[in-house]
Write a protein that holds these residues in place. Structure first.
Motif, PDB file in Angstrom:
ATOM      1  N   VAL A  11       0.778  -1.236   0.053  1.00 55.90           N
ATOM      2  CA  VAL A  11      -0.002  -0.042  -0.057  1.00 55.90           C
ATOM      3  C   VAL A  11       0.778   1.105   0.162  1.00 55.90           C
ATOM      4  N   GLY A  12       2.037   1.191   0.957  1.00 55.16           N
ATOM      5  CA  GLY A  12       2.919   2.393   1.036  1.00 55.16           C
ATOM      6  C   GLY A  12       3.570   2.582  -0.546  1.00 55.16           C
ATOM      7  N   ASN A  13       4.094   1.521  -1.041  1.00 55.25           N
ATOM      8  CA  ASN A  13       4.635   1.499  -2.446  1.00 55.25           C
ATOM      9  C   ASN A  13       3.483   2.006  -3.710  1.00 55.25           C
ATOM     10  N   THR A  14       2.236   1.818  -3.473  1.00 51.94           N
ATOM     11  CA  THR A  14       1.359   2.391  -4.371  1.00 51.94           C
ATOM     12  C   THR A  14       1.169   3.877  -4.127  1.00 51.94           C
ATOM     13  N   MET A  15       1.085   4.343  -2.785  1.00 55.15           N
ATOM     14  CA  MET A  15       1.013   5.829  -2.521  1.00 55.15           C
ATOM     15  C   MET A  15       2.482   6.427  -2.772  1.00 55.15           C
ATOM     16  N   LYS A  16       3.450   5.785  -2.682  1.00 52.62           N
ATOM     17  CA  LYS A  16       4.668   6.374  -3.253  1.00 52.62           C
ATOM     18  C   LYS A  16       4.703   6.740  -4.524  1.00 52.62           C
ATOM     19  N   ARG A  17       4.035   5.804  -5.392  1.00 50.49           N
ATOM     20  CA  ARG A  17       3.853   6.253  -6.887  1.00 50.49           C
ATOM     21  C   ARG A  17       3.111   7.275  -7.185  1.00 50.49           C
ATOM     22  N   VAL A  18       2.031   7.376  -6.333  1.00 52.86           N
ATOM     23  CA  VAL A  18       1.184   8.739  -6.582  1.00 52.86           C
ATOM     24  C   VAL A  18       1.748   9.863  -6.391  1.00 52.86           C
ATOM     25  N   VAL A  19       2.751   9.801  -5.245  1.00 53.22           N
ATOM     26  CA  VAL A  19       3.285  11.065  -4.549  1.00 53.22           C
ATOM     27  C   VAL A  19       4.416  11.359  -5.730  1.00 53.22           C
ATOM     28  N   VAL A  20       5.088  10.397  -6.314  1.00 54.93           N
ATOM     29  CA  VAL A  20       6.040  10.702  -7.223  1.00 54.93           C
ATOM     30  C   VAL A  20       5.709  11.377  -8.549  1.00 54.93           C
ATOM     31  N   ILE A  21       4.242  10.839  -9.055  1.00 53.84           N
ATOM     32  CA  ILE A  21       3.658  11.195 -10.133  1.00 53.84           C
ATOM     33  C   ILE A  21       3.366  12.920  -9.918  1.00 53.84           C
ATOM     34  N   ILE A  22       2.621  12.959  -8.848  1.00 51.15           N
ATOM     35  CA  ILE A  22       2.196  14.279  -8.681  1.00 51.15           C
ATOM     36  C   ILE A  22       3.129  15.346  -8.555  1.00 51.15           C
ATOM     37  N   SER A  23       4.272  15.010  -7.930  1.00 49.60           N
ATOM     38  CA  SER A  23       5.456  15.829  -7.725  1.00 49.60           C
ATOM     39  C   SER A  23       6.147  16.101  -9.026  1.00 49.60           C
ATOM     40  N   THR A  24       6.520  15.104  -9.930  1.00 49.79           N
ATOM     41  CA  THR A  24       7.099  15.452 -11.281  1.00 49.79           C
ATOM     42  C   THR A  24       6.315  16.277 -11.951  1.00 49.79           C
ATOM     43  N   VAL A  25       4.858  15.990 -11.921  1.00 50.17           N
ATOM     44  CA  VAL A  25       4.038  16.819 -13.033  1.00 50.17           C
ATOM     45  C   VAL A  25       4.164  18.305 -12.398  1.00 50.17           C
ATOM     46  N   LEU A  26       4.233  18.487 -11.199  1.00 47.73           N
ATOM     47  CA  LEU A  26       4.353  19.763 -10.639  1.00 47.73           C
ATOM     48  C   LEU A  26       5.736  20.463 -11.005  1.00 47.73           C
ATOM     49  N   VAL A  27       6.749  19.700 -10.821  1.00 47.41           N
ATOM     50  CA  VAL A  27       8.052  20.179 -11.163  1.00 47.41           C
ATOM     51  C   VAL A  27       8.285  20.661 -12.652  1.00 47.41           C
ATOM     52  N   PHE A  28       7.833  19.594 -13.408  1.00 45.17           N
ATOM     53  CA  PHE A  28       8.311  19.770 -14.968  1.00 45.17           C
ATOM     54  C   PHE A  28       7.268  20.148 -15.771  1.00 45.17           C
ATOM     55  N   ARG A  29       6.019  20.527 -14.899  1.00 44.16           N
ATOM     56  CA  ARG A  29       4.838  21.121 -15.588  1.00 44.16           C
ATOM     57  C   ARG A  29       4.260  20.256 -16.784  1.00 44.16           C
ATOM     58  N   ASN A  30       4.381  19.013 -16.562  1.00 40.44           N
ATOM     59  CA  ASN A  30       3.775  18.156 -17.716  1.00 40.44           C
ATOM     60  C   ASN A  30       2.250  18.488 -18.078  1.00 40.44           C
ATOM     61  N   PRO A  31       1.898  18.620 -19.346  1.00 45.86           N
ATOM     62  CA  PRO A  31       0.535  18.741 -19.503  1.00 45.86           C
ATOM     63  C   PRO A  31      -0.238  17.508 -19.291  1.00 45.86           C
ATOM     64  N   VAL A  32      -1.247  17.113 -18.628  1.00 43.32           N
ATOM     65  CA  VAL A  32      -1.925  16.295 -18.021  1.00 43.32           C
ATOM     66  C   VAL A  32      -3.598  16.325 -18.655  1.00 43.32           C
ATOM     67  N   ARG A  33      -3.870  15.332 -19.432  1.00 42.31           N
ATOM     68  CA  ARG A  33      -5.474  15.541 -20.087  1.00 42.31           C
ATOM     69  C   ARG A  33      -6.112  14.651 -19.146  1.00 42.31           C
ATOM     70  N   PRO A  34      -7.435  15.099 -19.022  1.00 44.35           N
ATOM     71  CA  PRO A  34      -8.300  14.372 -18.114  1.00 44.35           C
ATOM     72  C   PRO A  34      -8.436  12.787 -18.102  1.00 44.35           C
ATOM     73  N   LEU A  35      -8.509  12.428 -19.337  1.00 46.07           N
ATOM     74  CA  LEU A  35      -8.601  11.013 -19.598  1.00 46.07           C
ATOM     75  C   LEU A  35      -7.330  10.591 -19.198  1.00 46.07           C
ATOM     76  N   ASN A  36      -6.049  10.910 -19.526  1.00 46.65           N
ATOM     77  CA  ASN A  36      -4.952  10.585 -18.849  1.00 46.65           C
ATOM     78  C   ASN A  36      -4.838  10.495 -17.385  1.00 46.65           C
ATOM     79  N   ALA A  37      -5.344  11.176 -16.721  1.00 45.29           N
ATOM     80  CA  ALA A  37      -5.332  11.257 -15.150  1.00 45.29           C
ATOM     81  C   ALA A  37      -6.114  10.247 -14.767  1.00 45.29           C
ATOM     82  N   LEU A  38      -7.459  10.147 -15.577  1.00 43.96           N
ATOM     83  CA  LEU A  38      -8.221   8.903 -15.168  1.00 43.96           C
ATOM     84  C   LEU A  38      -7.646   7.760 -15.285  1.00 43.96           C
TER      85      LEU A  38
END
Length: 383
Positions: free
Chosen positions: A331-358
């Motif tokens: 469970v912690g490893n799953t949440m870690k992946r979520v945290v990493v995805i959100i962090s890198t999207v914020l740092v590198f400002r990658n565009p994310v489409r709604p369907l992609n996020a879903l």
């Protein structure tokens, strides 16, 4: 006339502390100055008294009646067990919070600086080889300084180590190839499909899984597919790199379990493969990287930082696994992946489409369902 046993009255300031006295605890000091009640009909001894510490009493202790009349053969828990558990539980919680915090933070730092280097120096084979080399130097330093006990090297250990090390190298280099071609967030979404490969390869090797586990991998496949077709930075090289990375790490895990040996995460073969694949472009790529960063020290700092934190976050993940159950770890490893995805999207400002996020959310949720189903299966086997 009933006999009365009278204990000697001593000064309250004095204490008895004897290892040989049969009536005195060797773990605490018991004040003297307490006598039996002369009007009592039965004799009283120190073995019938219990003492508790209070601050208002000058001697620091007062007698406390026995809690129960259970048989002396029944094992009694120490008086301080409850207070010790109260103290121990917050300490353990704090320790786990620190372990998880370092694990997540180190993983975020690695992913950010790894991507920064690859953006200006797109040679993942060399970078991945260097990161594995940094981990090797780090452990050799700890062993030399006796900070970490060195493993016992034997022929059997080397044989058992070779397979997992090669598969780990394949998994890490392939992940770096993916990082160099697509957004970090997309690579991590595809890497969340690792349970799918684990179930497939383990089934081929003879393991059986209940229907709940097979159903749990369906959302992973669907979510990854949806994320892939809607990814802005989609690249087949990045997709295949992440998929091959999953294969490498799954085979590493399977091989490690079957060999029943500890293994080190470094192998000397990967550097020669890197030279063969990328070597002719390194010099030109280095000059381009220096020109882009405009400071060689900054480039070196990023490279070294990515190598150090790659090793540290792996070390922290194993530390976390030692402290918690496999289910909590997954469970912690799953949440870690979520945290990493959100962090890198914020740092590198990658565009994310709604369907992609879903799609990403569905894939990660499928990983969570898989961990729950897998834990339930293990618990059923254990019972």
């Amino acid at each position: 006339m009933s006999s009365v046993t009278v204990l000697p009255i001593l000064t309250p300031a004095k204490f008895i502390h004897s290892r040989k006295h049969p009536l005195v605890s060797t773990k605490r000091r018991i004040p003297i100055g307490l006598a039996s009640n002369p009007t009592s009909n039965s004799s009283t001894t120190f073995s019938n008294l219990n003492f508790i510490r209070i601050k208002k009493n000058p001697s620091g202790y007062l007698p406390k009646p026995p809690k129960s009349t259970a048989s002396s053969d029944t094992p009694q828990e120490p008086e301080d067990a409850e207070s010790e558990s109260v103290i121990t539980k917050p300490n353990k919680t704090l320790k786990l919070a620190l372990v998880f915090g370092f694990w997540y933070l180190q993983n975020i730092i690695f992913n950010i600086y790894n991507k920064k280097v690859l953006n200006v120096f797109p040679f993942p084979w060399l970078l991945a080889s260097f990161q594995l080399f940094v981990g090797s130097v780090w452990m050799l330093s700890l062993w030399s300084l006796n900070i970490q006990p060195a493993p016992k090297i034997s022929k059997e250990f080397i044989v058992a180590l070779l397979g997992p090390a090669l598969f780990h190298t394949l998994g890490h280099i392939s992940a770096c190839v993916s990082f160099s071609k697509v957004a970090v967030s997309f690579t991590h979404v595809i890497k969340s499909s690792e349970p799918v490969f684990s179930v497939i390869f383990s089934s081929i090797l003879g393991d059986t899984y209940p229907i709940s586990i097979w159903l749990s991998i369906l959302p992973i496949v669907f979510g990854c597919s949806l994320a892939a077709v809607t990814e802005v930075s989609f690249n087949f090289g990045g997709l295949w790199g992440a998929l091959i990375s999953n294969v490498g790490f799954v085979l590493r895990n399977i091989y490690s379990k079957r060999s029943l040996q500890s293994f080190k995460e470094v192998d000397g073969l990967n550097l020669y493969v890197a030279v063969f694949i990328e070597g002719s472009q390194w010099i030109q790529g280095y000059h381009h990287a220096v020109e882009a960063v405009k400071d060689t020290r900054t480039l070196y700092f990023w490279v070294v930082l990515s190598g150090v934190f790659y090793h540290l976050y792996n070390q922290s993940s194993y530390q976390a696994l030692d402290e918690i159950s496999p289910l909590t770890f997954s469970v912690g490893n799953t949440m870690k992946r979520v945290v990493v995805i959100i962090s890198t999207v914020l740092v590198f400002r990658n565009p994310v489409r709604p369907l992609n996020a879903l799609g990403s959310a569905i894939a990660i949720f499928g990983t969570f369902l898989y961990s729950q189903a897998s834990a339930a299966q293990k618990a059923k086997k254990a019972s």
